[in-house]
Enzyme design. Structure first.
Site, PDB file in Angstrom:
ATOM      1  N   ASN A  37    -106.840  33.635   5.195  1.00 15.26           N
ATOM      2  CA  ASN A  37    -107.381  32.272   5.203  1.00 15.26           C
ATOM      3  C   ASN A  37    -108.462  32.052   4.142  1.00 15.26           C
ATOM      4  OD1 ASN A  37    -107.353  29.736   6.281  1.00 15.26           O
ATOM      5  ND2 ASN A  37    -108.297  30.280   8.247  1.00 15.26           N
ATOM      6  N   HIS A 122    -106.360  27.715  23.323  1.00 14.73           N
ATOM      7  CA  HIS A 122    -107.700  27.282  22.908  1.00 14.73           C
ATOM      8  C   HIS A 122    -108.025  25.946  23.552  1.00 14.73           C
ATOM      9  CE1 HIS A 122    -108.441  29.656  18.963  1.00 14.73           C
ATOM     10  NE2 HIS A 122    -107.823  30.417  19.850  1.00 14.73           N
ATOM     11  N   ARG A 147    -109.233  30.078  26.261  1.00 11.29           N
ATOM     12  CA  ARG A 147    -110.499  30.328  25.574  1.00 11.29           C
ATOM     13  C   ARG A 147    -111.255  29.020  25.591  1.00 11.29           C
ATOM     14  NH1 ARG A 147    -111.783  31.199  19.200  1.00 11.29           N
ATOM     15  NH2 ARG A 147    -111.713  28.923  19.263  1.00 11.29           N
ATOM     16  N   TYR A 159    -118.032  25.720  15.178  1.00 15.55           N
ATOM     17  CA  TYR A 159    -116.826  26.530  15.255  1.00 15.55           C
ATOM     18  C   TYR A 159    -116.088  26.334  16.594  1.00 15.55           C
ATOM     19  CZ  TYR A 159    -113.606  30.128  16.290  1.00 15.55           C
ATOM     20  OH  TYR A 159    -112.454  30.730  16.683  1.00 15.55           O
ATOM     21  N   ASP A 216    -115.500  32.860  22.489  1.00 19.21           N
ATOM     22  CA  ASP A 216    -115.711  33.480  21.175  1.00 19.21           C
ATOM     23  C   ASP A 216    -117.123  33.174  20.677  1.00 19.21           C
ATOM     24  OD1 ASP A 216    -115.486  34.464  18.600  1.00 19.21           O
ATOM     25  OD2 ASP A 216    -113.510  33.581  18.231  1.00 19.21           O
ATOM     26  N   HIS A 218    -118.177  34.256  17.805  1.00 18.40           N
ATOM     27  CA  HIS A 218    -117.983  34.130  16.358  1.00 18.40           C
ATOM     28  C   HIS A 218    -119.128  34.716  15.541  1.00 18.40           C
ATOM     29  CE1 HIS A 218    -115.374  32.202  13.230  1.00 18.40           C
ATOM     30  NE2 HIS A 218    -114.509  32.580  14.146  1.00 18.40           N
ATOM     31  N   GLU A 242    -115.894  37.469  22.951  1.00 19.14           N
ATOM     32  CA  GLU A 242    -115.397  37.950  21.651  1.00 19.14           C
ATOM     33  C   GLU A 242    -116.472  37.846  20.581  1.00 19.14           C
ATOM     34  OE1 GLU A 242    -112.010  35.672  20.392  1.00 19.14           O
ATOM     35  OE2 GLU A 242    -112.171  36.384  18.332  1.00 19.14           O
ATOM     36  N   GLU A 268    -111.307  40.858  14.676  1.00 23.92           N
ATOM     37  CA  GLU A 268    -110.398  40.016  13.882  1.00 23.92           C
ATOM     38  C   GLU A 268    -110.687  40.098  12.384  1.00 23.92           C
ATOM     39  OE1 GLU A 268    -111.226  36.160  15.703  1.00 23.92           O
ATOM     40  OE2 GLU A 268    -112.256  35.553  13.882  1.00 23.92           O
ATOM     41  N   ARG A 289    -109.116  43.316  18.628  1.00 26.63           N
ATOM     42  CA  ARG A 289    -108.767  41.948  18.232  1.00 26.63           C
ATOM     43  C   ARG A 289    -108.080  41.826  16.875  1.00 26.63           C
ATOM     44  NH1 ARG A 289    -107.581  37.666  19.499  1.00 26.63           N
ATOM     45  NH2 ARG A 289    -109.096  36.250  18.590  1.00 26.63           N
ATOM     46  N   HIS A 318    -105.055  39.135  17.415  1.00 28.35           N
ATOM     47  CA  HIS A 318    -105.466  37.867  16.821  1.00 28.35           C
ATOM     48  C   HIS A 318    -104.229  36.998  16.527  1.00 28.35           C
ATOM     49  CE1 HIS A 318    -107.979  35.863  13.393  1.00 28.35           C
ATOM     50  NE2 HIS A 318    -108.283  35.339  14.558  1.00 28.35           N
ATOM     51  N   ASP A 322    -103.807  30.547  11.364  1.00 31.32           N
ATOM     52  CA  ASP A 322    -103.726  31.121  10.010  1.00 31.32           C
ATOM     53  C   ASP A 322    -102.923  32.426   9.975  1.00 31.32           C
ATOM     54  OD1 ASP A 322    -106.631  31.240  11.190  1.00 31.32           O
ATOM     55  OD2 ASP A 322    -106.491  33.111  10.052  1.00 31.32           O
ATOM     56  N   GLU A 345    -103.452  36.042  21.816  1.00 26.98           N
ATOM     57  CA  GLU A 345    -103.939  34.704  21.457  1.00 26.98           C
ATOM     58  C   GLU A 345    -102.763  33.865  20.940  1.00 26.98           C
ATOM     59  OE1 GLU A 345    -106.617  34.676  18.124  1.00 26.98           O
ATOM     60  OE2 GLU A 345    -107.510  32.772  18.739  1.00 26.98           O
ATOM     61  N   TRP A 408    -120.675  32.517   9.984  1.00 26.74           N
ATOM     62  CA  TRP A 408    -119.885  31.379  10.493  1.00 26.74           C
ATOM     63  C   TRP A 408    -119.004  31.789  11.631  1.00 26.74           C
ATOM     64  CZ3 TRP A 408    -114.479  30.580  10.577  1.00 26.74           C
ATOM     65  CH2 TRP A 408    -114.105  29.348  11.164  1.00 26.74           C
TER      66      TRP A 408
HETATM   67  C1  GCO Z   1    -110.027  33.298  16.722  1.00 19.48           C
HETATM   68  C2  GCO Z   1    -110.718  33.229  15.412  1.00 19.48           C
HETATM   69  C3  GCO Z   1    -110.256  32.199  14.457  1.00 19.48           C
HETATM   70  C4  GCO Z   1    -110.877  32.461  13.091  1.00 19.48           C
HETATM   71  C5  GCO Z   1    -109.922  32.124  12.015  1.00 19.48           C
HETATM   72  C6  GCO Z   1    -110.464  32.467  10.647  1.00 19.48           C
HETATM   73  O1  GCO Z   1    -110.596  33.873  17.615  1.00 19.48           O
HETATM   74  O2  GCO Z   1    -108.918  32.810  16.771  1.00 19.48           O
HETATM   75  O3  GCO Z   1    -112.099  33.339  15.552  1.00 19.48           O
HETATM   76  O4  GCO Z   1    -110.508  30.897  14.903  1.00 19.48           O
HETATM   77  O5  GCO Z   1    -112.063  31.786  12.917  1.00 19.48           O
HETATM   78  O6  GCO Z   1    -108.742  32.814  12.253  1.00 19.48           O
HETATM   79  O7  GCO Z   1    -109.461  32.459   9.706  1.00 19.48           O
HETATM   80 MG    MG Z   2    -112.292  34.867  17.063  1.00 24.95          MG
END
Ligand code: GCO
Ligand code: MG
Length: 408
Positions: A37, A122, A147, A159, A216, A218, A242, A268, A289, A318, A322, A345, A408
């Site tokens: 991504n 999600h 999630r 996010y 998450d 993040h 996560e 991830e 993940r 994951h 993307d 996921e 991020w």
């Molecule tokens: C998740 C991830 C995604 C990522 C994304 C980045 O848990 O699915 O955090 O949302 O942010 O795949 O490319």
């Molecule tokens: Mg994630």
């Protein structure tokens, strides 16, 4: 037989995907996902400029040998670009081998260990009412795990939160077509830490104890903030928390573990088994993940998950948008076959993407099955792919309220 043609396709049916297609001298084709991504063209160039010519003339059946050749051969190892390129080759070769065997790939990985793969959706909303609406929508569709991400007072777009309105939303897409530079978001961990536990309390009160709830972080908390948060949310019985801290600092999770029994998932952004060495051997996580696409493919992911199994750690592969339908298929075949499956996921792709990539997945009451077509079970429609030109898109950059760049 040998590998004869190696093609790289870049397509953008709503978002960018990089796909590798390998054709053998007797006309069998295999597909691999190489999507990274926001850095798609780097992997595409790695494959077409440096890998394609090395593959031509090789025996397509020698998957392990090809993996080692691409990993050890160039001297430079690991990293997301290299490992996504190796993953794509690996997936394509497994696809070919399974097609030659006339079997769905999971059969070559040991056969099915379960009837279907439990997936999580999600659910998000800018406030609790919108989030609750989304959870209800997913429950009605049959999902047993969600999630949950929600807005934080004092912050704008953050996010994981779709601001597209109430109900089930499939269209949350963090990579923005924002021109030359990424979009920017703002963040404040203090606001988040005081807001989130109340959200989990409301979810448990409204939806009861059956629903599996995931969340998450993040990568945004410091180790001590994550330890406190994981402890605060224990009463709400999360399936997992996560990425509570930035993943590359493996020993940070020792502190979180010392203070909490909330299950932890991470990985991830990892791209090799070595990123997990401390996490797995010290049992600092509960779920792996990684994406098959970013971790060197099916060959590497199977080894990583077998290593995790020895320590009682499960999979949570994951599967955001993307990861292309090809990468998702690779995940589903592994999920079905391994013993230490945890959860998968699932963010369904949009209609345009599913015209470009025709899949054989089936969804039933919260469980996915990869289907029984020989190989991975995904076809690439090259004409449909050509209709969607690459469009630059970046993940956002995150700043604290005072302007400092944050994870991020
Ligand atoms: C998740 C991830 C995604 C990522 C994304 C980045 O848990 O699915 O955090 O949302 O942010 O795949 O490319
Ligand atoms: Mg994630």
């Amino acid at each position: 037989m040998t590998i004869e043609i190696v093609d790289v396709t870049i397509t953008s049916p709503g978002r960018n995907f990089v796909t590798l297609k390998i054709t053998t001298s007797d006309g069998i084709t295999g597909l691999g996902d190489a999507t990274l991504n926001g850095r798609e063209l780097a992997v595409a160039a790695y494959l077409s400029e440096h890998v394609a010519s090395m593959l031509v003339g090789r025996d397509e059946d020698r998957i392990e040998d090809t993996w080692q050749y691409l990993y050890r051969g160039p001297y430079w190892r690991r990293g997301p670009v290299t490992m996504a390129a190796i993953a794509a080759v690996d997936m394509a070769l497994w696809d070919i081998k399974a097609k030659k065997a006339g079997m769905p790939l999971y059969q070559l990985l040991g056969g099915a260990s379960r009837e279907g793969v439990r997936v999580y959706a999600h659910a998000s909303g800018t406030d609790y009412a919108a989030l609750s609406n989304a959870i209800t929508g997913y429950k009605e569709l049959g999902y047993t795990a969600v999630r949950v991400q929600t807005g934080v007072p004092g912050l704008g777009q953050i996010y994981g939160v779709s601001n597209a309105g109430p109900g089930v939303r499939y269209d949350y897409e963090p990579a923005k077509r924002s021109g030359a530079r990424p979009a920017e978001e703002t963040w404040d961990t203090r606001n988040y830490l005081s807001h989130m536990p109340g959200i989990f309390a409301q979810i448990r009160e409204e939806f009861g104890t059956d629903l599996r709830i995931l969340h998450d972080g993040h990568h945004r908390m410091s180790p001590i903030e994550a330890a406190r948060f994981a402890k605060d949310i224990e009463p709400y019985d999360l399936f997992w928390l996560e990425d509570c801290t930035p993943g590359e600092d493996q020993t940070a999770l020792r502190l979180v573990r010392q203070h909490s029994t909330t299950p932890l998932a991470i990985g991830e952004v990892f791209n090799s088994v070595y990123d997990y060495q401390t996490l797995i051997t010290e049992r600092l996580i509960d779920y792996v993940r990684s994406a098959v696409t970013h971790t060197g493919g099916i060959t590497a992911m199977k080894k990583l998950l077998d290593f995790a199994a020895i320590y009682g750690i499960k999979s949570g592969i994951h599967g955001p948008t993307d990861i292309s339908p090809v990468g998702m298929a690779a995940a589903l075949h592994l999920d079905l076959a391994i013993h230490n499956f945890g959860i998968q996921e699932y963010m369904p792709h949009n209609e345009k993407t599913l015209e470009v990539f025709q899949t054989s997945f089936t969804f039933d009451e919260g469980f996915l099955h990869p289907g029984d077509l020989p190989g991975l079970g995904v076809e690439l429609d090259e004409e449909a792919a050509a209709a969607h030109e690459y469009t630059k898109a970046y993940l956002p950059v995150n700043r604290l309220l005072d302007g400092t760049v944050h994870d991020w």
